[in-house]
Write an enzyme that holds these catalytic residues in place. Structure first.
Site, PDB file in Angstrom:
ATOM      1  CG  HIS A  85      -0.281   0.070   2.532  1.00 48.53           C
ATOM      2  ND1 HIS A  85       0.293   1.202   3.041  1.00 48.53           N
ATOM      3  CD2 HIS A  85      -0.081  -0.885   3.450  1.00 48.53           C
ATOM      4  CE1 HIS A  85       0.799   0.941   4.213  1.00 48.53           C
ATOM      5  NE2 HIS A  85       0.605  -0.325   4.498  1.00 48.53           N
TER       6      HIS A  85
HETATM    7  P1  TYD Z   1      -1.468  -2.195   7.518  1.00 50.05           P
HETATM    8  O1  TYD Z   1      -1.060  -0.772   7.676  1.00 50.05           O
HETATM    9  O2  TYD Z   1      -2.096  -2.603   6.200  1.00 50.05           O
HETATM   10  O3  TYD Z   1      -0.262  -3.179   7.849  1.00 50.05           O
HETATM   11  P2  TYD Z   1       1.103  -3.510   7.047  1.00 50.05           P
HETATM   12  O4  TYD Z   1       1.474  -2.295   6.258  1.00 50.05           O
HETATM   13  O5  TYD Z   1       2.091  -3.857   8.120  1.00 50.05           O
HETATM   14  O6  TYD Z   1       0.849  -4.693   6.163  1.00 50.05           O
HETATM   15  O7  TYD Z   1      -2.489  -2.534   8.699  1.00 50.05           O
HETATM   16  C1  TYD Z   1      -2.912  -3.859   8.951  1.00 50.05           C
HETATM   17  C2  TYD Z   1      -4.264  -3.818   9.654  1.00 50.05           C
HETATM   18  O8  TYD Z   1      -4.144  -3.125  10.891  1.00 50.05           O
HETATM   19  C3  TYD Z   1      -5.331  -3.078   8.837  1.00 50.05           C
HETATM   20  O9  TYD Z   1      -6.559  -3.807   8.960  1.00 50.05           O
HETATM   21  C4  TYD Z   1      -5.486  -1.758   9.503  1.00 50.05           C
HETATM   22  C5  TYD Z   1      -5.061  -2.038  10.939  1.00 50.05           C
HETATM   23  N1  TYD Z   1      -4.408  -0.861  11.554  1.00 50.05           N
HETATM   24  C6  TYD Z   1      -5.106  -0.096  12.462  1.00 50.05           C
HETATM   25  O10 TYD Z   1      -6.282  -0.355  12.788  1.00 50.05           O
HETATM   26  N2  TYD Z   1      -4.485   1.001  13.017  1.00 50.05           N
HETATM   27  C7  TYD Z   1      -3.214   1.326  12.713  1.00 50.05           C
HETATM   28  O11 TYD Z   1      -2.665   2.337  13.248  1.00 50.05           O
HETATM   29  C8  TYD Z   1      -2.500   0.521  11.758  1.00 50.05           C
HETATM   30  C9  TYD Z   1      -1.079   0.840  11.379  1.00 50.05           C
HETATM   31  C10 TYD Z   1      -3.133  -0.568  11.209  1.00 50.05           C
END
Ligand code: TYD
Length: 138
Positions: free
Chosen positions: A55
């Site tokens: 992302h």
């Molecule tokens: P994501 O940012 O997509 O993780 P990564 O980049 O490590 O793969 O987040 C994973 C999940 O966690 C997504 O469902 C959103 C949730 N999330 C929150 O609820 N709050 C936050 O501050 C973060 C960073 C993620």
């Protein structure tokens, strides 16, 4: 100490330095950053074979540390310029500007600590790679 970023539009490794010694251990300090910290989160127990991320963010700016273990980052900007970084020392931070597609691979013991310029907002995420790349046409 102030942290200096050379170009607010470019990802960059920043050495936060360390205070201490091999006999006593070390402290690294993040203060006077190029943005106000509105959120801190940490990610851990990510299996090595999993690739996280996939992302970009519309506005969010971050500084990310591997406070334990190592994390490999692949970053790409909307012009398609790709850069790889490895965080494998706790005093090294990776500055990630907005609009950078990222993937991350964790070592088995890695703990990612993220200092963020914004609170969590799912609307700030771009999770579709084609949508991300199409931003270069705008
Ligand atoms: P994501 O940012 O997509 O993780 P990564 O980049 O490590 O793969 O987040 C994973 C999940 O966690 C997504 O469902 C959103 C949730 N999330 C929150 O609820 N709050 C936050 O501050 C973060 C960073 C993620």
């Amino acid at each position: 100490m102030s942290i200096r970023v050379n170009d607010l539009n470019q990802p960059e490794l920043i050495d936060f330095n360390r205070v201490g010694s091999s006999t006593l251990g070390y402290i690294s300090i993040a203060e006077n950053l190029p943005f106000e910290i509105k959120r801190v989160y940490w990610t851990y127990y990510a299996p090595h074979e999993v690739i996280r991320g996939h992302h970009a963010h519309k506005e969010l700016t971050q500084i990310i540390f591997a406070v334990s273990g190592s994390i490999k980052f692949e970053l790409e900007n909307i012009q398609g310029l790709k850069k790889s970084f490895i965080l494998d020392r706790p005093e090294m931070g990776l500055f990630i500007p907005k609009l950078h597609w990222r993937t991350m691979e964790f070592s088995h013991n890695a703990v990612l600590l993220c200092l963020s310029s914004e609170q969590y907002d799912e609307n700030d995420y771009i999770r579709d790679y084609d949508e991300f790349i199409s931003l270069s046409d705008q």
